[in-house]
Write a protein that holds these residues in place. Sequence first.
Motif, mmCIF file in Angstrom:
data_model
loop_
_atom_site.group_PDB
_atom_site.id
_atom_site.type_symbol
_atom_site.label_atom_id
_atom_site.label_comp_id
_atom_site.label_asym_id
_atom_site.label_seq_id
_atom_site.Cartn_x
_atom_site.Cartn_y
_atom_site.Cartn_z
ATOM 1 N N ILE A 1 0.809 -1.327 0.037
ATOM 2 C CA ILE A 1 0.005 0.039 0.091
ATOM 3 C C ILE A 1 0.924 1.296 0.014
ATOM 4 O O ILE A 1 2.039 1.437 0.731
ATOM 5 N N SER A 2 0.795 2.154 -0.800
ATOM 6 C CA SER A 2 1.325 3.587 -1.002
ATOM 7 C C SER A 2 0.231 4.453 -0.879
ATOM 8 O O SER A 2 -0.632 4.480 -1.621
ATOM 9 N N ARG A 3 0.407 5.415 0.354
ATOM 10 C CA ARG A 3 -0.424 6.508 0.357
ATOM 11 C C ARG A 3 0.312 7.610 0.333
ATOM 12 O O ARG A 3 1.264 7.792 1.174
ATOM 13 N N LYS B 1 3.160 10.645 3.926
ATOM 14 C CA LYS B 1 3.449 9.857 2.849
ATOM 15 C C LYS B 1 3.842 8.357 3.285
ATOM 16 O O LYS B 1 4.753 8.329 4.257
ATOM 17 N N ILE B 2 3.072 7.225 2.903
ATOM 18 C CA ILE B 2 3.585 6.172 3.459
ATOM 19 C C ILE B 2 3.619 4.932 2.535
ATOM 20 O O ILE B 2 2.748 4.884 1.434
ATOM 21 N N GLN C 1 1.425 13.826 16.406
ATOM 22 C CA GLN C 1 1.845 12.435 16.150
ATOM 23 C C GLN C 1 0.180 11.696 15.660
ATOM 24 O O GLN C 1 0.439 10.682 15.074
ATOM 25 N N HIS C 2 -0.814 12.477 15.602
ATOM 26 C CA HIS C 2 -2.035 11.850 15.326
ATOM 27 C C HIS C 2 -2.032 11.022 13.798
ATOM 28 O O HIS C 2 -2.606 9.871 13.806
ATOM 29 N N HIS C 3 -1.672 12.166 12.798
ATOM 30 C CA HIS C 3 -1.893 11.476 11.541
ATOM 31 C C HIS C 3 -1.114 10.436 11.197
ATOM 32 O O HIS C 3 -1.355 9.321 10.479
ATOM 33 N N THR C 4 0.213 10.486 11.760
ATOM 34 C CA THR C 4 1.152 9.402 11.371
ATOM 35 C C THR C 4 0.672 8.146 12.289
ATOM 36 O O THR C 4 0.983 7.122 11.537
ATOM 37 N N ASP D 1 -2.569 6.667 10.122
ATOM 38 C CA ASP D 1 -2.318 6.485 8.624
ATOM 39 C C ASP D 1 -1.394 5.453 8.777
ATOM 40 O O ASP D 1 -1.652 4.545 7.883
ATOM 41 N N SER D 2 -0.538 5.102 9.628
ATOM 42 C CA SER D 2 0.507 3.861 9.612
ATOM 43 C C SER D 2 -0.560 2.723 9.769
ATOM 44 O O SER D 2 -0.339 1.655 9.410
#
Length: 197
Positions: free
Chosen positions: A6-8, A14-15, A63-66, A69-70
Amino acid sequence: MRTGRISRDTTETKILVEVNLDGTGQYDVETGIGFLDHMVEQFSKHSLIDVTMKVDGDLHVDQHHTTEDSALALGQAITQALGDKGGIQRYGHAYSPMDETLARVALDISGRPHFEWRAKFTQEKLGEWDTELIEHWFQSISQTAGITLHCEVLYGTNNHHICEALYKGFARAMRAAVEVDPRKGGAVPSTKGQLGG
């Protein structure tokens, strides 16, 4: 091999996440949050699911989004790797002791996300990671992996031990649930003939 990738790429993170359900517990994890790295590494090592996770998140905000989304991306990669879920055990559970702490995790890869949480932390951070985000990480992976997930700390006082026991318990439960049972002959483990919906 049952693999997922998965690439987001959003304005927040960006993950890249890659998994191999039939791995040996090899990992390469960089989220920018040291304690989260440590927990994802524990998940990989004890589930025997190989995990590559590279996250470039907006840590200048918080740190919420990281964190969120991870977990979402890891759940999506696991779902991709499972395909139609044919032949899997589907259910998994584990008691996970760590010194004075005992955690219990039970899950069903049902395709119907549901999350129950019975755990508390008595400090705001582990390393630099906000402890309020730990519950959210588990909820997020439950959502995109389509898991009915129950996480419970039966007892414990050390916050590090509580968190690590939960991740190791989750890992062991996932290891059992994604295993292929040769007796099932590749059949989807549901009388409906499909999981989810």
